[in-house]
Design an enzyme around this catalytic site. Structure first.
Site, short mmCIF file in Angstrom:
data_model
loop_
_atom_site.label_atom_id
_atom_site.label_comp_id
_atom_site.label_asym_id
_atom_site.label_seq_id
_atom_site.Cartn_x
_atom_site.Cartn_y
_atom_site.Cartn_z
N TYR A 1 0.80 -1.23 0.00
CA TYR A 1 0.00 0.00 0.00
C TYR A 1 0.83 1.29 0.00
O TYR A 1 0.54 2.20 -0.78
CB TYR A 1 -1.03 -0.02 1.14
CG TYR A 1 -2.23 -0.85 0.77
CD1 TYR A 1 -3.33 -0.29 0.13
CD2 TYR A 1 -2.22 -2.23 0.97
CE1 TYR A 1 -4.42 -1.07 -0.26
CE2 TYR A 1 -3.29 -3.02 0.58
CZ TYR A 1 -4.39 -2.44 -0.03
OH TYR A 1 -5.45 -3.21 -0.42
N GLU B 1 -8.53 -6.74 4.65
CA GLU B 1 -7.77 -7.83 4.03
C GLU B 1 -7.04 -8.68 5.08
O GLU B 1 -6.93 -9.90 4.94
CB GLU B 1 -6.79 -7.27 2.99
CG GLU B 1 -7.54 -6.88 1.72
CD GLU B 1 -6.83 -5.88 0.82
OE1 GLU B 1 -5.59 -5.74 0.93
OE2 GLU B 1 -7.51 -5.23 0.01
C1 HEM Z 1 -7.93 -4.85 -8.32
C2 HEM Z 1 -8.72 -0.65 -6.08
C3 HEM Z 1 -4.47 -1.06 -3.78
C4 HEM Z 1 -3.34 -4.71 -6.74
C5 HEM Z 1 -8.52 -3.69 -7.87
C6 HEM Z 1 -9.84 -3.27 -8.26
C7 HEM Z 1 -10.06 -2.08 -7.64
C8 HEM Z 1 -8.88 -1.76 -6.86
C9 HEM Z 1 -11.31 -1.25 -7.75
C10 HEM Z 1 -10.79 -4.02 -9.20
C11 HEM Z 1 -11.55 -5.05 -8.42
C12 HEM Z 1 -12.26 -6.09 -9.28
O1 HEM Z 1 -11.70 -6.54 -10.26
O2 HEM Z 1 -13.36 -6.49 -8.93
C13 HEM Z 1 -7.65 -0.39 -5.24
C14 HEM Z 1 -7.55 0.72 -4.31
C15 HEM Z 1 -6.35 0.60 -3.66
C16 HEM Z 1 -5.70 -0.59 -4.19
C17 HEM Z 1 -8.59 1.79 -4.12
C18 HEM Z 1 -5.73 1.48 -2.60
C19 HEM Z 1 -6.38 2.08 -1.64
C20 HEM Z 1 -3.78 -2.07 -4.40
C21 HEM Z 1 -2.44 -2.47 -4.05
C22 HEM Z 1 -2.11 -3.49 -4.91
C23 HEM Z 1 -3.25 -3.73 -5.77
C24 HEM Z 1 -1.58 -1.86 -2.94
C25 HEM Z 1 -0.81 -4.26 -5.00
C26 HEM Z 1 0.32 -3.81 -5.31
C27 HEM Z 1 -4.49 -5.04 -7.44
C28 HEM Z 1 -4.56 -6.12 -8.40
C29 HEM Z 1 -5.89 -6.17 -8.84
C30 HEM Z 1 -6.59 -5.12 -8.15
C31 HEM Z 1 -3.40 -6.99 -8.83
C32 HEM Z 1 -6.52 -7.16 -9.85
C33 HEM Z 1 -6.74 -6.60 -11.18
C34 HEM Z 1 -5.55 -6.66 -12.09
O3 HEM Z 1 -4.64 -7.48 -11.91
O4 HEM Z 1 -5.55 -5.90 -13.05
N1 HEM Z 1 -7.96 -2.77 -7.01
N2 HEM Z 1 -6.51 -1.16 -5.14
N3 HEM Z 1 -4.24 -2.85 -5.42
N4 HEM Z 1 -5.72 -4.46 -7.32
FE1 HEM Z 1 -6.13 -2.87 -6.16
#
Ligand code: HEM
Length: 399
Positions: free
Chosen positions: A94, A136
């Protein structure tokens, strides 16, 4: 956050919204340049198509608009947190994402991003991240604490590989450590992690669990994606992963699940390979003696997967079962109700006798949109409609 900072965040949110895609595109570019190891975590196809960009941008605006009452975001956070937990996003990621998001805001907005604005957004991001991290953490603990559970990825061996149709295979997977498998909620998915030889980084994809009742294996059912970029993992699984080979998998996750109330009637509606999560839902509902309507739309009878498995269940248990073949060619050998053509509103009106039932829909975004619209038109309430998207949820919600 103090009132001044809240005011700044709320008043600048529309500006960020305006530059949202530019900011997140810039953010990902810089993030991956500095931390290429994160390419093992992110779905590079979603990056290429811009789908994940939209998802993150939308969540940031939504969060900013509710920064003084973040609890309203918890249901959305939970849904995303399931995905994060399944993929393996950790607390330590994060601050890295925060640093690069802030950096991108500064880079795109230039002089308009004053120190005050950046400081307020830094705090806002910290508060939002804390909610994700705590939700989480609980999910990781639950996954690890379940009987036979585990918290990250572990190796599974392919015990059986079954060709379901010309472009769909099922994989029956058993844990290499031979521990018992934790129970899961029908409708949940797993993340599969593989090293595709032509790719520099690991690839992760989510697949619904497609069977229920036998605790000795998990079954996933994979359609080969036609687009080469989209289909790097499905093609690898189809062409190179055979019985005896190992793949890594995380524990079941997801909130597209059957409601707990066992007496409640259910209507399960699927399009194409969207049938996968509805299979465990059907089997569990049969166990619970629910009133079940199972509706499936598929292009041709050859592409209708689980046809025999469904026929067997249909012969043994009372549920109402309708299939629509959109190419118009029905299967004369089968006894279930068949329609030549696409599902329209009148069909749903005829087949769904109880508008008070819970409706579960899975399929392409277009299919789901059509079904949701028709269900609403016949009087089904929005809160009774549950759906699972194959693409990132937030981008489906807004398109
Ligand atoms: C997926 C938001 C932080 C890695 C998502 C999705 C959202 C989101 C809206 C799509 C969910 C879905 O597919 O149903 C956020 C927000 C964050 C955050 C608001 C911070 C407050 C992070 C962090 C990581 C991360 C720190 C890791 C480094 C991913 C990955 C996906 C994902 C790998 C799956 C989609 C993909 O691989 O393209 N996140 N995220 N996210 N997020 Fe986050």
């Amino acid at each position: 956050m103090n009132q001044h900072e809240i005011d700044i965040v709320k008043s600048t949110a529309p500006v960020l919204a305006q530059y949202g895609e530019q900011i997140t595109t810039c953010f990902y570019r810089n993030l991956f340049e500095a931390h290429p190891e994160l390419l093992n975590v992110f779905n590079r196809t979603n990056q290429r198509t811009g789908r994940q960009q939209t998802a993150l941008a939308n969540t940031v605006y939504a969060a900013a608009q509710h920064i003084d009452q973040l609890h309203v975001l918890v249901p959305v956070v939970k849904q995303i947190a399931h995905k994060h937990r399944s993929i393996g996003v950790k607390a330590e990621h994060y601050p890295i994402v925060g640093e690069f998001l802030l950096g991108a805001i500064k880079e795109v907005l230039g002089d308009s991003a004053t120190d005050d604005i950046l400081a307020a957004w830094k705090k806002a991001y910290g508060d939002i991240a804390d909610i994700f991290i705590s939700v989480e953490k609980e999910m990781y603990e639950q996954a690890e604490g379940a009987k036979g559970g585990w918290s990250d990825y572990k190796p599974f061996v392919v015990a059986k590989k079954v060709k379901e149709s010309s472009d769909v295979y099922s994989f029956y997977l058993k844990p290499v450590d031979q521990n018992p498998l934790p129970t899961f909620l029908p409708g949940q998915y797993v993340s599969v992690r593989v090293q595709v030889p032509s790719e520099e980084f690991m690839s992760i994809r989510q697949y619904s669990l497609s069977d229920f009742g036998d605790q000795s294996y998990y079954r996933i059912t994979v359609k080969r994606e036609v687009n080469v970029a989209e289909g790097e993992v499905s093609a690898y699984l189809h062409d190179h992963v055979e019985v005896g080979n190992e793949i890594e998998m995380s524990a079941p996750a997801g909130d597209f699940v059957l409601e707990q109330s066992e007496e409640h009637p259910v209507v399960l509606i699927s399009g194409g390979v969207g049938i996968t999560p509805t299979m465990p839902m059907l089997k569990k509902s049969i166990e619970e003696h629910r009133d079940i309507t199972f509706i499936h739309a598929v292009r041709t009878k050859e592409q209708h997967i689980f046809k025999d498995e469904l026929q067997e269940l249909f012969a043994k248990y009372p549920f109402s079962y309708h299939v629509a073949y959109s190419d118009g060619d029905v299967d004369a050998d089968r006894t279930y109700d068949q329609k030549a053509g696409r599902i329209i509103r009148d069909d749903l009106q005829k087949w769904c006798k109880n508008p008070e039932a819970s409706f579960y829909i899975c399929g392409s975004p277009l299919f789901m949109e059509e079904m949701i619209k028709s269900l609403k038109a016949i009087g089904v309430k929005s809160e009774s409609i549950h759906f699972e998207a194959f693409t990132p949820k937030m981008s489906v919600a807004v398109t």
